[in-house]
Design a protein around this motif. Structure first.
Motif, PDB file in Angstrom:
ATOM      1  N   ALA A  61       0.824  -1.205   0.000  1.00  0.00           N
ATOM      2  CA  ALA A  61       0.000   0.000   0.000  1.00  0.00           C
ATOM      3  C   ALA A  61       0.860   1.257   0.000  1.00  0.00           C
ATOM      4  O   ALA A  61       0.534   2.256  -0.660  1.00  0.00           O
ATOM      5  CB  ALA A  61      -0.926  -0.005   1.219  1.00  0.00           C
ATOM      6  N   GLU A  62       1.970   1.224   0.725  1.00  0.00           N
ATOM      7  CA  GLU A  62       2.864   2.381   0.773  1.00  0.00           C
ATOM      8  C   GLU A  62       3.675   2.522  -0.508  1.00  0.00           C
ATOM      9  O   GLU A  62       3.859   3.619  -1.028  1.00  0.00           O
ATOM     10  CB  GLU A  62       3.822   2.248   1.958  1.00  0.00           C
ATOM     11  N   LEU A  63       4.182   1.407  -1.034  1.00  0.00           N
ATOM     12  CA  LEU A  63       5.169   1.460  -2.107  1.00  0.00           C
ATOM     13  C   LEU A  63       4.580   1.301  -3.508  1.00  0.00           C
ATOM     14  O   LEU A  63       5.246   1.638  -4.489  1.00  0.00           O
ATOM     15  CB  LEU A  63       6.241   0.391  -1.860  1.00  0.00           C
TER      16      LEU A  63
ATOM     17  N   PRO B  91      10.401   0.967  -6.348  1.00  0.00           N
ATOM     18  CA  PRO B  91       9.381   1.594  -5.502  1.00  0.00           C
ATOM     19  C   PRO B  91       9.947   2.232  -4.237  1.00  0.00           C
ATOM     20  O   PRO B  91       9.437   3.255  -3.770  1.00  0.00           O
ATOM     21  CB  PRO B  91       8.445   0.417  -5.151  1.00  0.00           C
ATOM     22  N   LEU B  92      11.026   1.636  -3.689  1.00  0.00           N
ATOM     23  CA  LEU B  92      11.637   2.217  -2.496  1.00  0.00           C
ATOM     24  C   LEU B  92      12.460   3.444  -2.844  1.00  0.00           C
ATOM     25  O   LEU B  92      12.549   4.387  -2.051  1.00  0.00           O
ATOM     26  CB  LEU B  92      12.506   1.178  -1.787  1.00  0.00           C
ATOM     27  N   ASP B  93      13.066   3.474  -4.023  1.00  0.00           N
ATOM     28  CA  ASP B  93      13.775   4.683  -4.450  1.00  0.00           C
ATOM     29  C   ASP B  93      12.812   5.855  -4.570  1.00  0.00           C
ATOM     30  O   ASP B  93      13.140   6.982  -4.223  1.00  0.00           O
ATOM     31  CB  ASP B  93      14.443   4.456  -5.813  1.00  0.00           C
ATOM     32  N   ALA B  94      11.614   5.579  -5.076  1.00  0.00           N
ATOM     33  CA  ALA B  94      10.704   6.648  -5.486  1.00  0.00           C
ATOM     34  C   ALA B  94       9.772   7.161  -4.408  1.00  0.00           C
ATOM     35  O   ALA B  94       9.165   8.228  -4.591  1.00  0.00           O
ATOM     36  CB  ALA B  94       9.872   6.153  -6.676  1.00  0.00           C
ATOM     37  N   HIS B  95       9.607   6.451  -3.296  1.00  0.00           N
ATOM     38  CA  HIS B  95       8.621   6.871  -2.296  1.00  0.00           C
ATOM     39  C   HIS B  95       8.857   8.338  -1.909  1.00  0.00           C
ATOM     40  O   HIS B  95       9.978   8.726  -1.574  1.00  0.00           O
ATOM     41  CB  HIS B  95       8.695   5.976  -1.060  1.00  0.00           C
ATOM     42  N   PRO B  96       7.828   9.179  -1.939  1.00  0.00           N
ATOM     43  CA  PRO B  96       8.025  10.628  -1.813  1.00  0.00           C
ATOM     44  C   PRO B  96       8.500  11.122  -0.457  1.00  0.00           C
ATOM     45  O   PRO B  96       9.074  12.216  -0.370  1.00  0.00           O
ATOM     46  CB  PRO B  96       6.637  11.200  -2.130  1.00  0.00           C
TER      47      PRO B  96
ATOM     48  N   ALA C 227      13.656   3.510   7.103  1.00  0.00           N
ATOM     49  CA  ALA C 227      12.577   4.482   7.274  1.00  0.00           C
ATOM     50  C   ALA C 227      11.223   3.851   6.961  1.00  0.00           C
ATOM     51  O   ALA C 227      10.257   3.995   7.722  1.00  0.00           O
ATOM     52  CB  ALA C 227      12.813   5.702   6.383  1.00  0.00           C
ATOM     53  N   LEU C 228      11.149   3.140   5.833  1.00  0.00           N
ATOM     54  CA  LEU C 228       9.883   2.534   5.438  1.00  0.00           C
ATOM     55  C   LEU C 228       9.505   1.391   6.366  1.00  0.00           C
ATOM     56  O   LEU C 228       8.352   1.277   6.799  1.00  0.00           O
ATOM     57  CB  LEU C 228       9.987   2.062   3.975  1.00  0.00           C
TER      58      LEU C 228
END
Length: 257
Positions: free
Chosen positions: A18-20, A105-110, A235-236
């Motif tokens: 859901a987050e990524l 997806p982990l690189d891009a999370h805002p 962090a995530l």
């Protein structure tokens, strides 16, 4: 005596997805659950790469799940389970540890991804995105001031990341607009230049970028693949663990690359 909080594996995976939002990305390997382990999860360990050293450390820490940026499976592998692959998988399966891996997806999370966290560590604030799949961030110092020159920016990066930085290109003029993209994103340099960057920060450099830095007048900083990508996973994972009420621990396995 109260019982130790646990969560169902499916709930952990759903929270991470859901987050990524891995379905949004065209990537080099599978994102999400790469190795299935215990159904109930008490503790998640995060790290950068699913190396044997990290897996052994996660076992020692009593992890039920391992959350990483670099997983085990990549496009172009021959698919055999031998050598280093067998050693890593044997450990995960023997100790019933789930492996969750999220690359782009982990690189891009805002707010919690590698690039967002790298910007935070370096004191940079993004105002726009650039490059393929908009993985690159571009902006300025949080305080709004310009860096006096590339040498000052290099010092700040080295101080923040606690490692030497390879700096190529011009110096001696103020830098206001900085672009960054963690890991092996040297191929984003031309897109950063086109976006108006006066400096570009990433993990690695290849031969063409050294020439482009001088010819285009844009400073290039190669700061280490691992060093620029060690912030997103903890962090995530910490955020999701807090949401679900389970334990989290970050284990950093140093890598000079």
């Amino acid at each position: 005596m109260s019982s130790v909080p646990t969560v169902d594996r499916a709930a952990l995976l759903a929270a991470c997805n859901a987050e990524l939002q891995p379905e949004r990305f065209k990537d080099y390997g599978p994102n999400g659950l790469q190795v299935e382990g215990a159904e109930r999860i008490r503790k998640i360990v995060s790290g950068v790469t699913a190396s044997r050293a990290l897996i052994d450390a996660a076992i020692e820490a009593g992890a039920d799940a391992l959350f990483v940026h670099h997983g085990l499976f990549w496009r172009g592998q021959d698919g055999t389970v031998t050598g280093w692959m067998k050693q890593r998988l044997t450990r995960l399966l023997a100790h019933d540890i789930n492996l969750l891996a999220y690359h782009l997806p982990l690189d891009a999370h805002p707010t919690l991804g590698n690039n967002a966290e790298l910007g935070r560590v370096l004191g940079l604030q993004a105002s726009a995105r650039f490059g393929e799949q908009e993985l690159g961030f571009i902006g300025s110092r949080v305080d709004g001031e310009a860096f006096a020159d590339a040498d000052v920016l290099a010092w700040q990066i080295e101080h923040a990341l606690q490692r030497p930085v390879l700096q190529v290109g011009p110096s001696g003029t103020p830098i206001e607009r900085v672009a960054w993209c963690s890991g092996g994103a040297q191929g984003y340099f031309e897109a950063a230049i086109a976006a108006g960057a006066q400096a570009f920060i990433t993990g690695e450099i290849s031969e063409p970028q050294a020439h482009l830095a001088h010819e285009c007048g844009v400073s290039f900083f190669a700061c280490g693949h691992h060093a620029t990508e060690r912030y997103g996973a903890p962090a995530l994972a910490a955020y999701v663990a807090a949401q679900l009420g389970i334990e989290h621990q970050f284990i950093d396995i140093d890598n000079p690359a």
